[in-house]
Design a protein around this motif. Sequence first.
Motif, PDB file in Angstrom:
ATOM      1  N   ASN A 153     -15.582  -4.044  -0.624  1.00 43.19           N
ATOM      2  CA  ASN A 153     -15.038  -3.811   0.715  1.00 43.19           C
ATOM      3  C   ASN A 153     -14.021  -2.678   0.753  1.00 43.19           C
ATOM      4  O   ASN A 153     -13.446  -2.403   1.807  1.00 43.19           O
ATOM      5  N   GLY A 154     -13.777  -2.032  -0.389  1.00 43.48           N
ATOM      6  CA  GLY A 154     -12.855  -0.894  -0.390  1.00 43.48           C
ATOM      7  C   GLY A 154     -11.471  -1.226   0.118  1.00 43.48           C
ATOM      8  O   GLY A 154     -10.897  -0.489   0.909  1.00 43.48           O
ATOM      9  N   GLN A 155     -10.926  -2.352  -0.302  1.00 38.32           N
ATOM     10  CA  GLN A 155      -9.594  -2.846   0.062  1.00 38.32           C
ATOM     11  C   GLN A 155      -9.477  -3.272   1.524  1.00 38.32           C
ATOM     12  O   GLN A 155      -8.368  -3.548   1.998  1.00 38.32           O
ATOM     13  N   ASP A 156     -10.596  -3.346   2.251  1.00 38.33           N
ATOM     14  CA  ASP A 156     -10.525  -3.820   3.634  1.00 38.33           C
ATOM     15  C   ASP A 156     -10.063  -5.274   3.695  1.00 38.33           C
ATOM     16  O   ASP A 156      -9.545  -5.724   4.721  1.00 38.33           O
ATOM     17  N   ASP A 157     -10.299  -6.030   2.615  1.00 38.82           N
ATOM     18  CA  ASP A 157      -9.912  -7.441   2.592  1.00 38.82           C
ATOM     19  C   ASP A 157      -8.698  -7.659   1.680  1.00 38.82           C
ATOM     20  O   ASP A 157      -8.524  -8.730   1.111  1.00 38.82           O
ATOM     21  N   LEU A 158      -7.860  -6.647   1.536  1.00 38.71           N
ATOM     22  CA  LEU A 158      -6.684  -6.736   0.676  1.00 38.71           C
ATOM     23  C   LEU A 158      -5.785  -7.896   1.100  1.00 38.71           C
ATOM     24  O   LEU A 158      -5.440  -8.036   2.263  1.00 38.71           O
ATOM     25  N   LYS A 159      -5.395  -8.726   0.134  1.00 40.13           N
ATOM     26  CA  LYS A 159      -4.473  -9.827   0.371  1.00 40.13           C
ATOM     27  C   LYS A 159      -3.349  -9.784  -0.655  1.00 40.13           C
ATOM     28  O   LYS A 159      -3.594  -9.552  -1.838  1.00 40.13           O
ATOM     29  N   TRP A 160      -2.137  -9.996  -0.182  1.00 36.84           N
ATOM     30  CA  TRP A 160      -0.980 -10.076  -1.067  1.00 36.84           C
ATOM     31  C   TRP A 160      -0.693 -11.544  -1.328  1.00 36.84           C
ATOM     32  O   TRP A 160      -0.356 -12.293  -0.415  1.00 36.84           O
TER      33      TRP A 160
END
Length: 344
Positions: A22-29
């Motif tokens: 997803n190319g960091q589209d679903d990035l979660k911290w």
Amino acid sequence: MTVSQVPDYISSITLPTWSDCNGQDDLKWIATTKQADGTYQAIINLQDHNFDAGHYSVHVYGQSRLGDQFLCLAGTEGFTVKENQVVFTQPEAKVINYQKEQGTLEVQVSETVTSKVIKQVRVAAWSEKNQENLHWYSTTELKEDRAVLKVDTFYQQFKSGNYTIHTYLDYSDATTSDFNLGQWQLTAHKTPLTEILSLAESYKGILTGSQAHKNLVNTYNSIRPLPVGYTVKYDDWCDVFVSTIFIKSGLSHLIDRECGVQCHINLMSDKRIWLGKISTPKAGDIVTFDWDDNRFADHIGIENGKIRTIKGNTTMPGRDIRGVNTKSYDINSQYIKGFARPKY
């Protein structure tokens, strides 16, 4: 996931995690918890990434006590999720707060840690053959992974019967699932309050200049003596709408009849039902507005629950014309002048 060998000057650890597809589209911290042995642990939930299969990248960031800096400490090898490792469970859907004699029930939907992320909940309810009194309820609001929708025979013209309840869940990955929650007996009883709300709702959608609009104004003008001594025209009719709803319900004595909002406030004050600005309005309250912000009320409607007001002579969505419509407002809006609460 466990993080070890953390420098002493680091006070906390956070893991940015994303699916490479997803190319960091679903990035979660993801926050971690410090263990007794000095390591940090975190649970990475695939639900946050729509359960995508493939490789996941995980970096390690730390909050430094030195200069209050947020530092990237390391990049890890991440992890890989195979297609056959992705297992879904259904969210939970059930009927709660069943009030047979009041004609209401609630549908509660709850996500689980292994269910898909819910984007929207839709509930269809009907009691008549061929779904003639079908009504849809929907929400996109989930609090603590839970949504509750209230089914009310008010929206089915107060018809008693066995109501079929179907629930549809739309997920963030564009898929849908449905639940048949069975049939529930609901007995509807009209009260003065529900009579007002039901009649007001029945006018929703009529347009200025239509025969239905003219009939409403004509009803107001048919009362003798005329409330303010003159015949109202068809152009300015928000208070005419409110007054006529109470006239047609035989309840005009609760708020009196008027066509001018500020004068109507004075009448409601005389009846000791004027509350002014309040933070918790109820369905059936009369809400007034001062759109010109000049301390003179110039608009009025009937509260239909949660600052949803049904009004006449108001804008219609997507159309350059006015009519009867329901709109929502912020309770703290500067344009709300105040509320009155009729003694239903």
